[in-house]
Scaffold this motif. Structure first.
Motif, short mmCIF file in Angstrom:
data_model
loop_
_atom_site.label_atom_id
_atom_site.label_comp_id
_atom_site.label_asym_id
_atom_site.label_seq_id
_atom_site.Cartn_x
_atom_site.Cartn_y
_atom_site.Cartn_z
N GLU A 48 0.85 -1.21 0.00
CA GLU A 48 0.00 0.00 0.00
C GLU A 48 0.88 1.25 0.00
O GLU A 48 0.46 2.31 -0.45
CB GLU A 48 -0.92 0.03 1.24
CG GLU A 48 -1.77 -1.22 1.45
CD GLU A 48 -3.12 -1.18 0.76
OE1 GLU A 48 -3.27 -0.41 -0.19
OE2 GLU A 48 -4.00 -1.94 1.19
N GLU A 50 -6.53 3.97 0.40
CA GLU A 50 -5.24 3.26 0.57
C GLU A 50 -4.49 3.82 1.78
O GLU A 50 -3.84 3.07 2.51
CB GLU A 50 -4.39 3.32 -0.70
CG GLU A 50 -4.98 2.61 -1.91
CD GLU A 50 -5.18 1.10 -1.77
OE1 GLU A 50 -5.39 0.60 -0.65
OE2 GLU A 50 -5.16 0.42 -2.81
N HIS A 109 -6.01 2.18 4.60
CA HIS A 109 -5.59 0.77 4.71
C HIS A 109 -4.20 0.66 5.34
O HIS A 109 -3.93 -0.25 6.10
CB HIS A 109 -5.60 0.08 3.33
CG HIS A 109 -6.96 0.04 2.71
ND1 HIS A 109 -7.20 -0.42 1.44
CD2 HIS A 109 -8.17 0.40 3.20
CE1 HIS A 109 -8.49 -0.32 1.17
NE2 HIS A 109 -9.10 0.18 2.22
N HIS A 127 -11.42 -4.77 3.91
CA HIS A 127 -10.44 -4.47 2.87
C HIS A 127 -11.01 -4.85 1.51
O HIS A 127 -10.98 -4.08 0.56
CB HIS A 127 -9.12 -5.21 3.16
CG HIS A 127 -7.98 -4.70 2.35
ND1 HIS A 127 -7.07 -5.53 1.74
CD2 HIS A 127 -7.60 -3.45 2.02
CE1 HIS A 127 -6.19 -4.79 1.08
NE2 HIS A 127 -6.48 -3.53 1.23
N GLU A 158 -11.41 -2.68 -1.82
CA GLU A 158 -10.57 -3.11 -2.94
C GLU A 158 -11.43 -3.45 -4.17
O GLU A 158 -10.95 -3.37 -5.31
CB GLU A 158 -9.72 -4.32 -2.55
CG GLU A 158 -8.64 -4.02 -1.53
CD GLU A 158 -7.64 -2.99 -2.00
OE1 GLU A 158 -7.22 -3.02 -3.17
OE2 GLU A 158 -7.29 -2.11 -1.21
N HIS A 186 -11.29 -0.58 -6.08
CA HIS A 186 -9.94 -0.31 -6.60
C HIS A 186 -9.64 -1.11 -7.86
O HIS A 186 -8.94 -0.64 -8.75
CB HIS A 186 -8.89 -0.60 -5.52
CG HIS A 186 -9.05 0.25 -4.30
ND1 HIS A 186 -8.21 0.18 -3.22
CD2 HIS A 186 -9.97 1.21 -4.01
CE1 HIS A 186 -8.61 1.05 -2.31
NE2 HIS A 186 -9.67 1.68 -2.76
FE LIG Z 1 -5.82 -1.56 0.12
#
Ligand SMILES: [Fe+2]
Ligand SMILES: [Fe+2]
Length: 303
Positions: A75, A107, A110, A186, A190, A193
Protein backbone atom coordinates in the motif's frame (compact mmCIF):
# COMPACT_ATOMS: atom_id res chain seq x y z
CA UNK A 1 -11.35 -6.09 -21.20
CA UNK A 2 -15.13 -5.78 -21.58
CA UNK A 3 -16.58 -4.06 -18.54
CA UNK A 4 -19.02 -1.41 -17.36
CA UNK A 5 -16.75 0.25 -14.79
CA UNK A 6 -17.07 4.00 -14.33
CA UNK A 7 -15.56 6.57 -11.99
CA UNK A 8 -19.05 7.70 -11.00
CA UNK A 9 -20.38 4.28 -9.96
CA UNK A 10 -17.12 3.33 -8.17
CA UNK A 11 -17.34 6.60 -6.22
CA UNK A 12 -20.99 6.05 -5.32
CA UNK A 13 -20.34 2.51 -4.06
CA UNK A 14 -17.30 3.64 -2.14
CA UNK A 15 -19.23 6.42 -0.42
CA UNK A 16 -21.89 3.94 0.68
CA UNK A 17 -19.30 1.56 2.23
CA UNK A 18 -17.23 4.07 4.28
CA UNK A 19 -15.90 2.31 7.42
CA UNK A 20 -13.43 3.69 9.94
CA UNK A 21 -10.26 2.00 11.24
CA UNK A 22 -11.65 2.47 14.77
CA UNK A 23 -14.70 0.39 13.82
CA UNK A 24 -12.48 -2.63 13.17
CA UNK A 25 -9.76 -2.67 15.83
CA UNK A 26 -9.01 -1.21 19.26
CA UNK A 27 -10.84 -1.07 22.58
CA UNK A 28 -12.82 -4.28 23.02
CA UNK A 29 -12.10 -5.28 19.41
CA UNK A 30 -9.12 -7.55 19.97
CA UNK A 31 -7.48 -10.40 18.11
CA UNK A 32 -8.36 -13.84 19.46
CA UNK A 33 -5.11 -15.81 19.59
CA UNK A 34 -6.94 -19.10 20.17
CA UNK A 35 -8.10 -19.00 16.52
CA UNK A 36 -6.39 -19.01 13.13
CA UNK A 37 -6.01 -15.73 11.23
CA UNK A 38 -5.39 -17.04 7.72
CA UNK A 39 -7.48 -19.49 5.66
CA UNK A 40 -5.66 -22.74 4.99
CA UNK A 41 -5.97 -22.13 1.21
CA UNK A 42 -3.39 -19.35 1.67
CA UNK A 43 -1.49 -20.56 4.74
CA UNK A 44 -0.91 -24.12 3.42
CA UNK A 45 0.62 -25.43 6.64
CA UNK A 46 -1.65 -28.36 7.63
CA UNK A 47 0.61 -30.65 5.59
CA UNK A 48 3.42 -30.07 8.13
CA UNK A 49 2.51 -33.15 10.16
CA UNK A 50 5.53 -32.87 12.47
CA UNK A 51 3.91 -29.80 14.06
CA UNK A 52 1.44 -30.08 16.93
CA UNK A 53 -1.94 -28.40 16.53
CA UNK A 54 -0.79 -25.56 18.78
CA UNK A 55 2.35 -25.08 16.67
CA UNK A 56 0.29 -25.07 13.47
CA UNK A 57 -1.90 -22.38 14.98
CA UNK A 58 1.17 -20.30 15.89
CA UNK A 59 2.57 -20.66 12.38
CA UNK A 60 -0.81 -19.69 10.92
CA UNK A 61 -0.78 -16.52 13.03
CA UNK A 62 2.80 -15.77 11.97
CA UNK A 63 1.54 -15.90 8.39
CA UNK A 64 -1.25 -13.53 9.47
CA UNK A 65 1.38 -11.08 10.71
CA UNK A 66 3.20 -11.45 7.40
CA UNK A 67 -0.04 -10.72 5.48
CA UNK A 68 -0.58 -7.52 7.49
CA UNK A 69 3.03 -6.51 6.90
CA UNK A 70 3.03 -7.37 3.18
CA UNK A 71 -0.10 -5.35 2.49
CA UNK A 72 1.25 -2.52 4.64
CA UNK A 73 4.29 -2.63 2.38
CA UNK A 74 2.53 -2.67 -1.00
CA UNK A 75 0.00 0.00 0.00
CA UNK A 76 3.01 2.28 0.57
CA UNK A 77 3.68 2.40 -3.16
CA UNK A 78 0.06 2.24 -4.30
CA UNK A 79 -0.78 5.48 -2.47
CA UNK A 80 1.86 7.73 -4.16
CA UNK A 81 1.16 6.04 -7.51
CA UNK A 82 -2.55 6.94 -7.36
CA UNK A 83 -1.82 10.48 -6.13
CA UNK A 84 0.70 11.02 -8.97
CA UNK A 85 -1.76 9.66 -11.51
CA UNK A 86 -4.54 11.97 -10.23
CA UNK A 87 -2.36 15.11 -10.03
CA UNK A 88 -2.36 16.19 -13.71
CA UNK A 89 -6.11 15.57 -13.98
CA UNK A 90 -7.35 17.59 -11.02
CA UNK A 91 -9.30 20.01 -13.18
CA UNK A 92 -10.87 17.36 -15.42
CA UNK A 93 -13.95 15.17 -15.05
CA UNK A 94 -15.34 15.78 -11.54
CA UNK A 95 -16.24 12.13 -10.92
CA UNK A 96 -12.80 10.99 -12.03
CA UNK A 97 -11.02 13.46 -9.73
CA UNK A 98 -13.18 12.51 -6.76
CA UNK A 99 -12.99 8.75 -7.40
CA UNK A 100 -9.18 8.85 -7.71
CA UNK A 101 -8.77 10.94 -4.55
CA UNK A 102 -11.17 8.60 -2.73
CA UNK A 103 -9.05 5.66 -3.95
CA UNK A 104 -5.91 7.33 -2.56
CA UNK A 105 -7.68 8.17 0.72
CA UNK A 106 -8.78 4.57 1.13
CA UNK A 107 -5.24 3.26 0.57
CA UNK A 108 -3.95 5.72 3.20
CA UNK A 109 -6.64 4.34 5.53
CA UNK A 110 -5.59 0.77 4.71
CA UNK A 111 -1.96 1.58 5.59
CA UNK A 112 -3.24 2.81 8.95
CA UNK A 113 -5.50 -0.23 9.34
CA UNK A 114 -2.71 -2.75 8.70
CA UNK A 115 -0.44 -0.84 11.08
CA UNK A 116 -3.05 -0.89 13.84
CA UNK A 117 -3.62 -4.62 13.41
CA UNK A 118 0.14 -5.17 13.57
CA UNK A 119 0.29 -3.25 16.84
CA UNK A 120 -2.51 -5.39 18.26
CA UNK A 121 -0.71 -8.49 17.02
CA UNK A 122 2.54 -7.44 18.65
CA UNK A 123 0.75 -6.71 21.93
CA UNK A 124 -0.91 -10.12 22.07
CA UNK A 125 1.32 -12.61 20.27
CA UNK A 126 4.05 -12.85 22.87
CA UNK A 127 7.15 -12.58 20.70
CA UNK A 128 8.36 -10.31 17.95
CA UNK A 129 8.01 -11.32 14.28
CA UNK A 130 10.62 -10.12 11.79
CA UNK A 131 9.60 -8.87 8.37
CA UNK A 132 11.50 -7.82 5.23
CA UNK A 133 11.79 -4.18 4.27
CA UNK A 134 12.15 -1.30 4.76
CA UNK A 135 9.01 -0.18 2.92
CA UNK A 136 10.72 2.98 1.56
CA UNK A 137 13.27 0.89 -0.36
CA UNK A 138 10.52 -1.28 -1.82
CA UNK A 139 8.49 1.79 -2.87
CA UNK A 140 11.56 3.39 -4.42
CA UNK A 141 12.33 0.27 -6.45
CA UNK A 142 8.75 -0.30 -7.64
CA UNK A 143 8.07 3.36 -8.48
CA UNK A 144 11.29 3.58 -10.53
CA UNK A 145 9.38 1.74 -13.28
CA UNK A 146 7.06 3.23 -15.91
CA UNK A 147 3.48 4.20 -14.91
CA UNK A 148 2.11 1.39 -17.07
CA UNK A 149 4.42 -1.28 -15.61
CA UNK A 150 3.55 -0.22 -12.06
CA UNK A 151 -0.15 0.12 -12.93
CA UNK A 152 -0.25 -3.50 -14.17
CA UNK A 153 1.51 -4.71 -11.00
CA UNK A 154 -0.98 -2.78 -8.85
CA UNK A 155 -3.89 -4.20 -10.83
CA UNK A 156 -2.55 -7.67 -9.99
CA UNK A 157 -2.44 -6.72 -6.29
CA UNK A 158 -5.97 -5.29 -6.25
CA UNK A 159 -7.42 -8.46 -7.77
CA UNK A 160 -5.67 -10.82 -5.36
CA UNK A 161 -7.31 -9.21 -2.31
CA UNK A 162 -10.73 -10.00 -3.79
CA UNK A 163 -9.78 -13.57 -4.45
CA UNK A 164 -8.31 -14.07 -0.96
CA UNK A 165 -11.57 -13.00 0.64
CA UNK A 166 -14.03 -14.70 -1.70
CA UNK A 167 -12.24 -18.05 -1.98
CA UNK A 168 -10.82 -18.47 1.51
CA UNK A 169 -12.46 -16.20 4.02
CA UNK A 170 -16.10 -15.34 3.30
CA UNK A 171 -17.54 -18.77 4.22
CA UNK A 172 -14.87 -19.66 6.76
CA UNK A 173 -16.26 -19.96 10.30
CA UNK A 174 -12.97 -20.90 12.02
CA UNK A 175 -11.07 -17.65 11.61
CA UNK A 176 -10.66 -15.01 14.29
CA UNK A 177 -13.65 -12.66 13.77
CA UNK A 178 -11.50 -9.52 14.01
CA UNK A 179 -8.99 -10.68 11.41
CA UNK A 180 -11.89 -11.81 9.23
CA UNK A 181 -13.48 -8.38 9.51
CA UNK A 182 -10.21 -6.77 8.39
CA UNK A 183 -10.15 -8.99 5.30
CA UNK A 184 -13.83 -8.35 4.61
CA UNK A 185 -13.61 -4.58 4.92
CA UNK A 186 -10.44 -4.47 2.87
CA UNK A 187 -12.20 -6.54 0.21
CA UNK A 188 -15.20 -4.17 0.20
CA UNK A 189 -13.03 -1.20 -0.76
CA UNK A 190 -10.57 -3.11 -2.94
CA UNK A 191 -13.57 -4.13 -5.06
CA UNK A 192 -13.72 -0.50 -6.23
CA UNK A 193 -9.94 -0.31 -6.60
CA UNK A 194 -9.91 -3.15 -9.12
CA UNK A 195 -12.33 -1.13 -11.26
CA UNK A 196 -10.51 2.16 -10.84
CA UNK A 197 -7.13 0.60 -11.51
CA UNK A 198 -8.52 -1.07 -14.65
CA UNK A 199 -9.60 2.42 -15.79
CA UNK A 200 -6.19 3.88 -14.86
CA UNK A 201 -4.33 1.17 -16.78
CA UNK A 202 -6.60 1.65 -19.80
CA UNK A 203 -6.00 5.40 -19.81
CA UNK A 204 -2.21 4.93 -19.60
CA UNK A 205 -2.33 2.31 -22.38
CA UNK A 206 -4.18 4.78 -24.61
CA UNK A 207 -1.12 7.00 -24.87
CA UNK A 208 1.47 4.19 -24.99
CA UNK A 209 3.49 2.94 -27.97
CA UNK A 210 3.96 -0.79 -28.70
CA UNK A 211 7.49 -0.46 -27.32
CA UNK A 212 6.26 1.09 -24.08
CA UNK A 213 3.71 -1.71 -23.71
CA UNK A 214 6.43 -4.34 -24.19
CA UNK A 215 8.56 -2.56 -21.62
CA UNK A 216 5.64 -2.40 -19.16
CA UNK A 217 5.19 -6.18 -19.24
CA UNK A 218 8.93 -6.67 -18.72
CA UNK A 219 8.62 -4.37 -15.72
CA UNK A 220 5.64 -6.30 -14.39
CA UNK A 221 7.82 -9.43 -14.53
CA UNK A 222 10.68 -7.55 -12.85
CA UNK A 223 8.44 -6.31 -10.02
CA UNK A 224 7.08 -9.86 -9.67
CA UNK A 225 10.66 -11.19 -9.47
CA UNK A 226 11.45 -8.58 -6.82
CA UNK A 227 8.43 -9.63 -4.77
CA UNK A 228 9.38 -13.28 -5.19
CA UNK A 229 12.85 -12.51 -3.90
CA UNK A 230 11.30 -10.82 -0.87
CA UNK A 231 9.08 -13.86 -0.34
CA UNK A 232 12.12 -16.17 -0.31
CA UNK A 233 13.79 -14.00 2.34
CA UNK A 234 10.57 -13.84 4.34
CA UNK A 235 10.18 -17.64 4.28
CA UNK A 236 13.54 -17.86 6.07
CA UNK A 237 12.53 -15.17 8.55
CA UNK A 238 9.32 -17.09 9.28
CA UNK A 239 11.40 -20.06 10.46
CA UNK A 240 13.15 -17.78 12.96
CA UNK A 241 9.81 -16.22 13.95
CA UNK A 242 8.38 -19.70 14.55
CA UNK A 243 11.33 -20.95 16.60
CA UNK A 244 11.28 -17.83 18.71
CA UNK A 245 7.53 -17.99 19.32
CA UNK A 246 7.39 -21.70 20.19
CA UNK A 247 10.84 -22.32 21.64
CA UNK A 248 11.05 -25.41 19.38
CA UNK A 249 14.34 -26.06 17.60
CA UNK A 250 13.60 -27.45 14.16
CA UNK A 251 15.81 -30.17 12.70
CA UNK A 252 17.39 -29.46 9.33
CA UNK A 253 14.87 -31.67 7.49
CA UNK A 254 11.98 -29.99 9.32
CA UNK A 255 13.39 -26.57 8.41
CA UNK A 256 13.61 -27.64 4.79
CA UNK A 257 10.05 -28.94 4.75
CA UNK A 258 8.64 -25.91 6.51
CA UNK A 259 10.57 -23.49 4.33
CA UNK A 260 9.25 -25.19 1.15
CA UNK A 261 5.64 -25.09 2.44
CA UNK A 262 5.93 -21.43 3.41
CA UNK A 263 7.45 -20.49 0.09
CA UNK A 264 4.68 -22.29 -1.77
CA UNK A 265 1.96 -20.72 0.39
CA UNK A 266 3.40 -17.23 0.03
CA UNK A 267 3.94 -17.55 -3.71
CA UNK A 268 0.32 -18.60 -4.14
CA UNK A 269 -0.92 -15.84 -1.83
CA UNK A 270 0.90 -12.91 -3.44
CA UNK A 271 1.74 -14.05 -6.98
CA UNK A 272 -0.23 -17.09 -8.17
CA UNK A 273 -3.66 -15.74 -7.17
CA UNK A 274 -3.05 -12.71 -9.40
CA UNK A 275 -1.28 -14.40 -12.32
CA UNK A 276 -4.24 -16.76 -12.74
CA UNK A 277 -7.02 -14.29 -11.94
CA UNK A 278 -9.43 -14.29 -14.91
CA UNK A 279 -10.15 -10.55 -14.75
CA UNK A 280 -6.49 -9.61 -14.44
CA UNK A 281 -5.68 -11.87 -17.39
CA UNK A 282 -8.55 -10.37 -19.40
CA UNK A 283 -7.11 -6.88 -18.87
CA UNK A 284 -3.66 -8.12 -19.89
CA UNK A 285 -5.05 -9.81 -23.00
CA UNK A 286 -6.81 -6.63 -24.08
CA UNK A 287 -3.46 -4.80 -23.93
CA UNK A 288 -1.31 -7.53 -25.48
CA UNK A 289 -2.56 -11.10 -26.10
CA UNK A 290 1.00 -12.46 -26.16
CA UNK A 291 1.62 -11.11 -22.63
CA UNK A 292 -1.32 -13.12 -21.32
CA UNK A 293 0.20 -16.30 -22.77
CA UNK A 294 3.56 -15.52 -21.16
CA UNK A 295 2.00 -14.87 -17.74
CA UNK A 296 -0.02 -18.09 -18.02
CA UNK A 297 3.15 -20.00 -18.85
CA UNK A 298 4.98 -18.56 -15.84
CA UNK A 299 2.07 -18.98 -13.40
CA UNK A 300 2.39 -22.71 -12.47
CA UNK A 301 5.68 -21.97 -10.66
CA UNK A 302 3.69 -19.76 -8.27
CA UNK A 303 0.59 -21.96 -7.82
FE1 LIG B 1 -5.82 -1.56 0.12
FE1 LIG C 1 -6.35 -1.10 -3.16
Amino acid sequence: MQHNYSYQSALETSERIAWRVEDLIGGDKKLDFTRPFMPESLAQIKQLSFLTRAEQLTLNQIRGHEYLSMFGLVEEFILPYVVEHARPQLSGDDYRVRALLQFAGEEAKHIHLFKRFRQEFENGFGSKCAFIGPAEDVSRFVLSHSPLGVGIAILHIEWITLRHYIEGVRDNQDLDPQFKSLLKNHWLEESQHTKLDTLIVESVVDGASAKEIDQAFQEYAEIGGFIDNGIKQQAELELENFEQATGRKLSSSEREEMSAALLKGMRWTYLGTGMTHPNFLASVEAIKPEARKQIEEMAPAFC
